[in-house]
Design an enzyme around this catalytic site. Sequence first.
Site, mmCIF file in Angstrom:
data_model
loop_
_atom_site.group_PDB
_atom_site.id
_atom_site.type_symbol
_atom_site.label_atom_id
_atom_site.label_comp_id
_atom_site.label_asym_id
_atom_site.label_seq_id
_atom_site.Cartn_x
_atom_site.Cartn_y
_atom_site.Cartn_z
ATOM 1 N N LYS A 25 0.756 -1.123 0.074
ATOM 2 C CA LYS A 25 -0.005 0.095 0.004
ATOM 3 C C LYS A 25 0.843 1.248 0.192
ATOM 4 O O LYS A 25 0.831 2.191 -0.758
ATOM 5 C CB LYS A 25 -0.878 -0.103 1.198
ATOM 6 C CG LYS A 25 -1.982 1.108 1.258
ATOM 7 C CD LYS A 25 -2.714 1.241 2.642
ATOM 8 C CE LYS A 25 -3.426 0.221 3.052
ATOM 9 N NZ LYS A 25 -4.863 0.133 2.404
ATOM 10 N N ARG A 96 -3.031 2.767 8.802
ATOM 11 C CA ARG A 96 -3.400 1.682 8.354
ATOM 12 C C ARG A 96 -2.015 0.762 8.147
ATOM 13 O O ARG A 96 -0.818 1.342 7.806
ATOM 14 C CB ARG A 96 -3.679 1.864 6.734
ATOM 15 C CG ARG A 96 -5.031 2.292 6.876
ATOM 16 C CD ARG A 96 -5.341 2.665 5.255
ATOM 17 N NE ARG A 96 -6.179 3.770 5.047
ATOM 18 C CZ ARG A 96 -7.473 3.820 4.640
ATOM 19 N NH1 ARG A 96 -8.020 2.761 3.993
ATOM 20 N NH2 ARG A 96 -8.171 4.930 4.343
ATOM 21 N N GLY A 105 -7.249 -7.835 4.909
ATOM 22 C CA GLY A 105 -8.158 -7.876 6.285
ATOM 23 C C GLY A 105 -7.512 -8.603 7.473
ATOM 24 O O GLY A 105 -7.990 -8.738 8.487
ATOM 25 N N MET A 107 -4.698 -7.200 8.968
ATOM 26 C CA MET A 107 -4.287 -6.511 9.938
ATOM 27 C C MET A 107 -5.054 -5.310 10.301
ATOM 28 O O MET A 107 -6.301 -5.364 9.811
ATOM 29 C CB MET A 107 -2.844 -6.192 9.546
ATOM 30 C CG MET A 107 -1.841 -7.420 9.878
ATOM 31 S SD MET A 107 -0.060 -6.988 9.331
ATOM 32 C CE MET A 107 -0.429 -6.404 7.665
ATOM 33 N N ARG A 346 -3.678 -1.273 -6.786
ATOM 34 C CA ARG A 346 -2.919 -2.313 -6.865
ATOM 35 C C ARG A 346 -3.032 -3.310 -7.989
ATOM 36 O O ARG A 346 -4.091 -3.028 -8.550
ATOM 37 C CB ARG A 346 -2.998 -3.356 -5.539
ATOM 38 C CG ARG A 346 -4.450 -3.551 -5.378
ATOM 39 C CD ARG A 346 -4.780 -4.142 -3.967
ATOM 40 N NE ARG A 346 -5.946 -4.217 -3.604
ATOM 41 C CZ ARG A 346 -6.476 -4.717 -2.501
ATOM 42 N NH1 ARG A 346 -5.700 -5.114 -1.398
ATOM 43 N NH2 ARG A 346 -7.691 -4.828 -2.140
ATOM 44 N N HIS A 462 -7.790 -42.170 -5.524
ATOM 45 C CA HIS A 462 -8.441 -42.813 -6.939
ATOM 46 C C HIS A 462 -9.524 -42.032 -7.429
ATOM 47 O O HIS A 462 -9.378 -41.683 -8.475
ATOM 48 C CB HIS A 462 -8.967 -44.141 -6.436
ATOM 49 C CG HIS A 462 -9.637 -44.956 -7.773
ATOM 50 N ND1 HIS A 462 -11.012 -44.887 -7.848
ATOM 51 C CD2 HIS A 462 -9.014 -45.512 -8.885
ATOM 52 C CE1 HIS A 462 -11.149 -45.281 -9.021
ATOM 53 N NE2 HIS A 462 -10.228 -45.906 -9.438
ATOM 54 N N SER A 772 11.253 -42.178 -16.011
ATOM 55 C CA SER A 772 9.762 -41.245 -15.647
ATOM 56 C C SER A 772 9.545 -41.281 -14.094
ATOM 57 O O SER A 772 9.295 -42.208 -13.353
ATOM 58 C CB SER A 772 8.616 -41.937 -16.447
ATOM 59 O OG SER A 772 7.282 -41.247 -16.355
ATOM 60 N N CYS A 839 5.373 -38.314 -14.461
ATOM 61 C CA CYS A 839 3.977 -38.936 -14.834
ATOM 62 C C CYS A 839 3.069 -39.026 -13.765
ATOM 63 O O CYS A 839 2.182 -39.481 -13.559
ATOM 64 C CB CYS A 839 3.981 -39.944 -15.548
ATOM 65 S SG CYS A 839 4.794 -41.457 -14.454
ATOM 66 N N TYR A 859 10.422 -33.622 -20.164
ATOM 67 C CA TYR A 859 9.068 -33.534 -20.232
ATOM 68 C C TYR A 859 8.101 -33.825 -19.082
ATOM 69 O O TYR A 859 8.838 -34.171 -18.030
ATOM 70 C CB TYR A 859 8.757 -34.352 -21.294
ATOM 71 C CG TYR A 859 8.563 -35.797 -21.074
ATOM 72 C CD1 TYR A 859 7.218 -36.518 -20.324
ATOM 73 C CD2 TYR A 859 9.444 -36.830 -21.194
ATOM 74 C CE1 TYR A 859 7.422 -37.847 -19.953
ATOM 75 C CE2 TYR A 859 9.539 -38.013 -20.667
ATOM 76 C CZ TYR A 859 8.416 -38.767 -20.155
ATOM 77 O OH TYR A 859 8.351 -39.808 -19.773
#
Lengths: 885, 885
Positions: A25, A96, A105, A107, A346, A462, A772, A839, A859
């Site tokens: 801020k 603030r 929100g 603080m 912001r 699963h 893999s 994978c 990959y």
Amino acid sequence: MKHLRQFGGGTSEGRSKDKMLLGGKGANLAEMASLCLPVPPGFTITTEVCRFAMEHGAGNYPAELPGEVDAALARIEELTKTKFGDATHPMLVSVRSGAPASMPGMMDTILNLGLNDSTVVALANQSGNERFAWDCYRRFVGMYGEVVLGVTAKSESDPDPFDEILDEVKKQHRANRDQDLNAAALKDAVGRFKAKVREVTGKDFPDDVKTQLWGAIGAVFQSWNNPRADYYRKLNGISATIGTAVNVQAMVFGNLGDDCATGVAFTRNPATGTAELYGEFLTNAQGEDVVAGIRTPEPISELTRTLPAAHAELVRVAKLLEDHFRDMQDLEFTIMKGQLFMLQTRSGKRTGKAMVKVAVDLVAEGKLTEKEAVLRIDPAKLDEVLHPTIDPKARPTPVGKGLPASPGAAIGRVVFTAGAAEEWANRGERVILVRTDTSPEDIHGMKAAVGILTARGGMTSHSAVVARGMGKCCVTACTSLRVDAPKKTAMFVGGGKELRLKEGDIITLDGSTGEVFLGTAPLVPAQLASELGTLMKWVDRFRTLKVRTNADTPTDARTARSFGAEGIGLCRTEHMFFQPERILAVREMILAADEAGRRTALSKILPMQRGDFAELFRVMDGLPVTIRLLDPPLHEFLPHAQKDIDEVAADMGVSSAVITAKVSELTEANPMLGHRGCRLAITYPEIYEIQSQAIAEAAAEVAKEGITVLPEIMIPLVMVPEELRRLRALVIEAVDPILSGASIPYTIGTMIELPRACVVADKIAEHADFFSFGTNDLTQTTFGLSRDDAGRFLPAYLDSGVLPVDPFVALDPDGVGALIELGVRGGRATKPKLKVGICGEHGGEPSSVELCHRMGFDYVSCSPFRVPIARVAAARAALSSEKPS
Amino acid sequence: MKHLRQFGGGTSEGRSKDKMLLGGKGANLAEMASLCLPVPPGFTITTEVCRFAMEHGAGNYPAELPGEVDAALARIEELTKTKFGDATHPMLVSVRSGAPASMPGMMDTILNLGLNDSTVVALANQSGNERFAWDCYRRFVGMYGEVVLGVTAKSESDPDPFDEILDEVKKQHRANRDQDLNAAALKDAVGRFKAKVREVTGKDFPDDVKTQLWGAIGAVFQSWNNPRADYYRKLNGISATIGTAVNVQAMVFGNLGDDCATGVAFTRNPATGTAELYGEFLTNAQGEDVVAGIRTPEPISELTRTLPAAHAELVRVAKLLEDHFRDMQDLEFTIMKGQLFMLQTRSGKRTGKAMVKVAVDLVAEGKLTEKEAVLRIDPAKLDEVLHPTIDPKARPTPVGKGLPASPGAAIGRVVFTAGAAEEWANRGERVILVRTDTSPEDIHGMKAAVGILTARGGMTSHSAVVARGMGKCCVTACTSLRVDAPKKTAMFVGGGKELRLKEGDIITLDGSTGEVFLGTAPLVPAQLASELGTLMKWVDRFRTLKVRTNADTPTDARTARSFGAEGIGLCRTEHMFFQPERILAVREMILAADEAGRRTALSKILPMQRGDFAELFRVMDGLPVTIRLLDPPLHEFLPHAQKDIDEVAADMGVSSAVITAKVSELTEANPMLGHRGCRLAITYPEIYEIQSQAIAEAAAEVAKEGITVLPEIMIPLVMVPEELRRLRALVIEAVDPILSGASIPYTIGTMIELPRACVVADKIAEHADFFSFGTNDLTQTTFGLSRDDAGRFLPAYLDSGVLPVDPFVALDPDGVGALIELGVRGGRATKPKLKVGICGEHGGEPSSVELCHRMGFDYVSCSPFRVPIARVAAARAALSSEKPS
């Protein structure tokens, strides 16, 4: 060394880049001030002071600070032509918090500071509005009393003491609403507030404005360590040692009359990304009224009618700020007597859809480069673009909440068994399968359903894995859900209430939040805007990591290819085994007494598997297809219902009792660590032999059609190199005569999914063409954590911050990641060009994809609907690691 | 460079130390020859030649070899005054394998080489014994035909072709036994053998003696790679690249008449260690007759009567060789015409008892130093000394075979439930508990039994661990056993036969071999000789590693202390929870709806646990006691029988259905990876809080009695440092007021039993005073291998050599060991003096103890009966790593 930075009045000692020192801020207030935008003057006490106070004890500050604060206050006084605590022209300020990372929100904030019994009179005189002055005063005393002096409710069930007083005052003054209270009533309220403070703290409410200010500064610093903020930081991985800044700023009032207003605005539409000023405001109000929701705000466009000059100024400022920050901004403003003041700017939070559109539009507008646009994309948010979602404007109250296991939304009728799911679906009904947990036997029910809800499981159980693979909405670990499948009912319990569901009831699932709703919630369908296509073209140019998919069926493979998959990284052959026409043969194989019996059963499966593989090869023409040989514990395929047992027994010509005994014999204490993976082939080599044969025959068949086939055969769960050495030889013996004959190149590799495999990867690589990493199982074994059972305690770990993030969702860099790095290093030490992929489910999670990029993977492979996410994540990872040119 | 070494005739080109080059047999023949002992002359072709042939293809040798062989043969001819292939004084030789590591019976041997149709006549003339000559000839043709020419049975079920012929010849000549065949019959046999060779190979049997010799040399080299030898090497961890040597040696004959003999002898009694020449011989026989078991050999002492001069010479040689090698020797000898010839000497295999006695006696005799004696001890063999064993002289045929899970022997009546075991035991019967597998609920039955037999499980399954802890005989994974507990029967199946057991039948278990016998087998009790005490004193002087015990009860602790334990390394508090008077309270704790309910139940357990701990502290006065807080998944404690469910329900005032539902809710898919260990305390902190309180109160109580208490509180299954940080704080809060008040020092540490804990050990060490590696679970997670389920495939892995050794028995150095090393390094990087120990089952296994020593552990902890073994292993490890002074 200065401990604060001033801003306003045409100069500014800070800039946007100073976020670590000034908080988000404060840094942006400074930046706005430096752009000569209308920012009320003020100053920001740095986060260093917060750290000083944490180190030296609350209320202890650097010795120079009071002098600097006095000087800065004097400058505000000068600019605003007011005086702090002055009985004729009093200056009021807001105090603030503002941390380097956004903690909305969490603080504390105090408004209207500087009021006391004398300045309130001056404010009334000056503004010509006595009610306004006393309203500010009662707000200040209430806020200060609570935040600084600690006058709060004794427990969560008790009422707030100031609210209680205000209710009494309203009753006495016959007022229904706060705004119905007149100046006298508010004056009454202030008196009683102060009496309450005296009663609780034993001290008078401070009249001295400097005392007020230092009290507020101290309270804001201390709010950094309040439990709420602490919890938020743990959840979001924010360090507790950074500290917050404190912003002290001259008050401007949106509640001084009808030429005053307060509001918020986005420089573009945060839901759609459309380039339009978007937001809302309240006339004659202070900021907190918007939050309190007492009055309904008006859309920003209305401002053209009521305060056209201020609106024009807002449009100008908005454009200027967006151009300056080169991103969509979220603005807070106040209009006092027709004049616009900016209180905050912001980067604006936005939907996935807006994220893509804004990024692509900003490139088109010449404000961002393509690389910058890609770096602005949060890959995880793409999920929203790919799945239908619940209309955010009409969100009902959920009746239950679980884990957001597979995104999107689904509406359907409740069924409790896979059979019922198929039955209802065949009748044309959309159904949601509700189970305590799913097993592989439920797969047809899951296929038939539009969504899956389970009481147990987790993000990678699963049901979650299968659902994501199918691109189907799924909520797991809904702990308040009790399912009684035989009775075809379920119940949501908790909070002393019970809510019963029966078969056929309609529910809605939100797989992106884990929420469950009764009845039909309004959905918004997935809309793949053309901007996404543009973005993905850039993405593919930047990334070096290939993205494959985990797909077991031609449908999945086709979907994934349409999403840009560059091959199959994992085809789980066992999923093919569950199809009704096959399961009988599979069961006969498992229950066979000897190798001959197993071969007979396997020979029934061979032509079917060959057909499966052939179709996959066709869909993936020209792309590699990694097929994993049988992996799960055999008992997963076993019949449990008496009907199924009888069927197998009849087909095999043995008594049902024999089958029952065999089933019980195959039951394992810890199937995850049991007789599975390549262990199956060490004991029953014919299983892998015949699967390999099916792969080779399918490849040869398809190659004849002119299709380019690139089979990669993968051996799972290797723990010692000798397993792979033997099974590689076995596979070669089965496939080489066929594949070499047809001149089809092929490779044989292994999954690295056990800690031991990572540790001895150099030796394993001697027998592997590729690695893999199976990070699901590797996470399970590294943590000693069963994903099927973790639902009972993992939520507690995450809630309390013992674990910052579910390791089944995001790859754990310190533990699992360290082992993977060991594995990659070992493997490449033996074979410098060893192909390395992943994978596990992590292959589609952005932070995990980035980790894979950093560790030098070739990959990642993920479920079809995650392919675009992985592509973006891969591009971001590549861009982030680019050396600045 | 020479490719062979000659020996005999007073000189010798090799020595005992040349085992790598000459093999064990050849090196010791050379050594004996160098000592001028009566060794028939010969030469050894080196292992280098074997390696050359492996590299260049079978039958390819260095170019110089034939010339060297000719020269060496000439020297034997000269010494023996014979000529190879000569028609009047033919020289015969033996051709034997001999590898650097002992591989008894794995490779090939050929005797009587050099015979053909003309030399056989010469041998007959020279010996004056035609039958002898033809007997040698038929032995040679048979042996050569099989080994060199490959004339063997077509399959295992077919008869050996030469045996078949010999049977025909016996029938025709009406002879019952081989020795009843006269010269003519043997001549007939030779003819038919040769015809068979021609039929099978299409070639004549070679008459040329040089051809015979090179054929035999090639066959012996090639036998290095026969499947039997390959398998043996894999099982024993012998490298396949070393190769074997070939020994060619002049034949001497023990079958030339009654002044001839052949035999084996030990320089001391290998069963007891008593210093006496021990062995047996056959008069008028060749070596293979002893093995064939056709005639019963006579004890060596008989030789004083029949061939006193040769006996005296044997006594002289035996003493000389033992003194020379400074160890008990195992000798092979032949007496030809009253003259002794030595054919082999090597270290003799011996029982545990003999091992200890020989080592200690050799020190007393001044032949070994104490250090050398300790290095001669095989720690694993001490087991035999500590447990009763089955009399090796009267060993019946086993009816089943499983894993030797806990050593010793046990005889008792079969029972099938823990209840029955207690009932029968209370009646004064010795019982053996026979189960499919045991669970913690069986613990009382195991306590009541003298032995445990299970169909499932493994070397470290529940039954095995508990049995070893109790020092009780146990056989697990007896796969041919089918148990039907409800019907109170069991069956051994296999080989087409079934053998039924019913309750009350007597069986005998051999926990050192895994064998099961019907009825009563004769036992030999454990006899702790005074030599053991002497040995252990030396051992304790040499070792640096401390040895503690895993003990849950005062009885175990007392036993372990008597065996020299230096503290408790692991007290599993859960074992205390299973006692009948406690289990109800434990179940109430688990099934409680909330914290208050859990606290009520825990407060019933607190005083009992306090009592347990107090007693352990008393027994371990002055020694550290490590107490692990609750570890197992709670569902292990749950009631399953309806009776138990009803009891809990009544006591808690809820319906049985509620309990049944809760039990099913707590059931886990993979309990080993489930809600257990410190995860219990993250969700239910009160469990650890009250256990800690019980420990502290017990310590304070006992300290008042003047006893020195050293409590070490251990937190299990830590996967992330934050778990330990929180739980350490919780424990300190519970114990510090009590312990600091009583000035009792205490420490808080953790088990390292998950791969992740090893990887992040540096961070975990910040919150730990000690690490104790839980290698059971670490092995399970590193390998992804459930020890409860591994019984289904681990035997196949071990049999086929995929795994060289059961990783639950011996710590896996490459995988688990590497992770442990990572953990130790990480921990000590943070705290250089961090105390490190091991409390898995491996703590008592010699190779694992050595590994722990090398990795810098402070202590190992093992079950009481393994404490002496661990002490010896620790001493050996220390001595082995000593720098030579």
